[in-house]
Motif scaffolding. Structure first.
Motif, short mmCIF file in Angstrom:
data_model
loop_
_atom_site.label_atom_id
_atom_site.label_comp_id
_atom_site.label_asym_id
_atom_site.label_seq_id
_atom_site.Cartn_x
_atom_site.Cartn_y
_atom_site.Cartn_z
N GLY A 1 -3.17 13.24 8.77
CA GLY A 1 -4.53 12.82 8.42
C GLY A 1 -4.80 11.51 9.15
N SER A 2 -5.84 11.51 9.97
CA SER A 2 -6.05 10.37 10.87
C SER A 2 -7.54 10.11 11.02
N THR A 3 -7.97 8.89 10.76
CA THR A 3 -9.40 8.58 10.82
C THR A 3 -9.83 8.13 12.21
N THR A 4 -9.00 7.32 12.87
CA THR A 4 -9.39 6.83 14.20
C THR A 4 -8.42 7.29 15.29
N GLY A 5 -7.53 8.19 14.97
CA GLY A 5 -6.68 8.81 16.00
C GLY A 5 -5.29 8.23 16.16
N THR A 6 -4.99 7.14 15.45
CA THR A 6 -3.66 6.52 15.63
C THR A 6 -2.55 7.42 15.08
N THR A 7 -2.75 7.91 13.89
CA THR A 7 -1.71 8.75 13.28
C THR A 7 -1.55 10.06 14.06
N GLU A 8 -2.65 10.55 14.59
CA GLU A 8 -2.56 11.76 15.43
C GLU A 8 -1.67 11.49 16.64
N ALA B 1 0.07 10.04 7.49
CA ALA B 1 -1.30 9.58 7.22
C ALA B 1 -1.36 8.06 7.27
N SER B 2 -2.54 7.58 7.54
CA SER B 2 -2.77 6.14 7.55
C SER B 2 -3.20 5.66 6.16
N THR B 3 -3.33 4.33 6.06
CA THR B 3 -3.78 3.71 4.82
C THR B 3 -5.12 3.03 5.08
N TRP B 4 -6.07 3.23 4.18
CA TRP B 4 -7.41 2.65 4.33
C TRP B 4 -7.81 1.92 3.06
N GLY B 5 -9.00 1.33 3.09
CA GLY B 5 -9.48 0.58 1.92
C GLY B 5 -8.49 -0.53 1.62
N ALA B 6 -8.10 -0.62 0.40
CA ALA B 6 -7.04 -1.57 0.03
C ALA B 6 -5.89 -0.77 -0.54
N GLY B 7 -5.15 -0.11 0.36
CA GLY B 7 -4.00 0.66 -0.07
C GLY B 7 -4.29 2.11 -0.40
N ASP B 8 -5.40 2.63 0.11
CA ASP B 8 -5.74 4.03 -0.19
C ASP B 8 -5.20 4.98 0.87
N GLY C 1 -0.11 1.78 9.53
CA GLY C 1 -0.76 0.72 8.77
C GLY C 1 -0.82 -0.56 9.57
N ASP C 2 -1.07 -1.63 8.86
CA ASP C 2 -1.27 -2.93 9.50
C ASP C 2 -0.58 -3.98 8.62
N GLU C 3 0.45 -4.59 9.19
CA GLU C 3 1.22 -5.57 8.41
C GLU C 3 0.37 -6.71 7.88
N GLU D 1 -0.36 -6.92 1.30
CA GLU D 1 -0.14 -6.50 -0.09
C GLU D 1 -0.19 -4.98 -0.23
N THR D 2 -0.62 -4.30 0.82
CA THR D 2 -0.80 -2.84 0.73
C THR D 2 -0.29 -2.13 1.99
N PHE D 3 0.71 -2.73 2.65
CA PHE D 3 1.16 -2.18 3.93
C PHE D 3 1.66 -0.74 3.78
N CYS D 4 1.04 0.15 4.51
CA CYS D 4 1.43 1.57 4.50
C CYS D 4 1.57 2.14 3.08
N ASP D 5 0.72 1.70 2.18
CA ASP D 5 0.76 2.25 0.82
C ASP D 5 0.58 3.77 0.81
C1 FMN Z 1 -11.11 -1.10 6.63
C2 FMN Z 1 -9.64 -0.92 6.88
C3 FMN Z 1 -8.76 -0.94 5.82
C4 FMN Z 1 -7.38 -0.82 6.04
N1 FMN Z 1 -6.51 -0.91 4.98
C5 FMN Z 1 -5.18 -0.89 5.20
C6 FMN Z 1 -4.25 -1.08 4.14
O1 FMN Z 1 -4.61 -1.28 2.98
N2 FMN Z 1 -2.92 -1.05 4.45
C7 FMN Z 1 -2.46 -0.86 5.72
O2 FMN Z 1 -1.25 -0.85 5.93
N3 FMN Z 1 -3.32 -0.64 6.75
C8 FMN Z 1 -4.65 -0.67 6.53
N4 FMN Z 1 -5.53 -0.49 7.56
C9 FMN Z 1 -5.00 -0.25 8.92
C10 FMN Z 1 -5.02 1.24 9.31
O3 FMN Z 1 -4.21 2.00 8.46
C11 FMN Z 1 -4.50 1.35 10.76
O4 FMN Z 1 -5.48 0.85 11.62
C12 FMN Z 1 -4.10 2.75 11.16
O5 FMN Z 1 -3.43 2.70 12.40
C13 FMN Z 1 -5.27 3.73 11.26
O6 FMN Z 1 -4.76 5.01 11.55
P1 FMN Z 1 -5.67 6.31 11.80
O7 FMN Z 1 -6.51 6.02 13.01
O8 FMN Z 1 -4.71 7.39 12.04
O9 FMN Z 1 -6.50 6.52 10.58
C14 FMN Z 1 -6.89 -0.63 7.35
C15 FMN Z 1 -7.80 -0.60 8.43
C16 FMN Z 1 -9.15 -0.75 8.21
C17 FMN Z 1 -10.09 -0.76 9.39
#
Ligand code: FMN
Length: 166
Positions: A9-16, A54-61, A89-91, A95-99
């Motif tokens: 599951g990838s929103t911007t292509g990184t996980t893909e 899958a990636s993590t978005w929001g605050a740990g989603d 994820g993003d270090e 507080e939510t790294f790769c949740d």
């Molecule tokens: C709005 C936003 C929220 C994010 N929240 C988190 C987070 O809570 N924890 C984390 O580890 N990374 C977080 N990230 C980083 C993404 O997970 C990271 O950019 C990831 O490589 C995206 O992968 P994708 O393109 O496969 O979806 C966030 C990025 C954005 C833009």
């Protein structure tokens, strides 16, 4: 030889991109790499080993397509299936790294899947991650934003661990 399917599951292509890097290392064909946004959960039945990323978005989603896909998996008995998890994820989200990796792990427990390939001893820097269960990272965590230079070695090591375990 066990059949491996990669589901991401990838929103911007990184996980893909990471999924394709794993596939190359493990000899998984393109037809066995699935974007969960376009895949029915029942597709997992074709495989002995599932690699879910899958990636993590929001605050740990957990990334939204994977969150929906995992809901569908809950009805499937994965007792005979080995599951390896990875995520991006993003270090700086310390507080939510790769949740999302931890969320997949916890949400899949009721499927009785056998989890393989935890990723130990990697020098991540964060305060909290749901992927860290009792000191063990339950899957491969990749940070393409801050440490892209470490990714190849992390993928190499993790794929070797998978090959040894299956
Ligand atoms: C709005 C936003 C929220 C994010 N929240 C988190 C987070 O809570 N924890 C984390 O580890 N990374 C977080 N990230 C980083 C993404 O997970 C990271 O950019 C990831 O490589 C995206 O992968 P994708 O393109 O496969 O979806 C966030 C990025 C954005 C833009």
């Amino acid at each position: 030889m066990k059949k491996i399917g990669i589901f991401y599951g990838s929103t911007t292509g990184t996980t893909e991109k990471i999924a394709r890097g794993l596939a190359k290392r493990l000899g998984v064909e393109d037809k066995d790499i699935h974007d969960v946004a376009e895949t029915a959960p029942s597709a997992v039945g074709d495989y002995d080993v599932l690699i879910l990323g899958a990636s993590t978005w929001g605050a740990g989603d957990l990334q939204e397509d994977m969150a929906t896909f995992i809901d569908g998996l809950k009805a499937i008995d994965l007792r005979q299936t080995e599951v390896a998890l990875f995520g991006c994820g993003d270090e700086n989200m310390a507080e939510t790294f790769c949740d999302g990796v931890g969320e997949m792990y916890h949400r899949l427990h009721e499927t009785h899947a056998e989890f393989i390939a935890p990723f130990e001893n990697d020098p991540y820097k964060y305060n909290h991650s749901d992927s860290d269960v009792k000191g063990m990272i339950v899957g491969l965590c990749i940070d393409q934003a801050n440490h892209p230079e470490l990714t190849d070695a992390r993928l190499d090591a993790w794929c070797e661990a998978i090959k040894q375990e299956i």
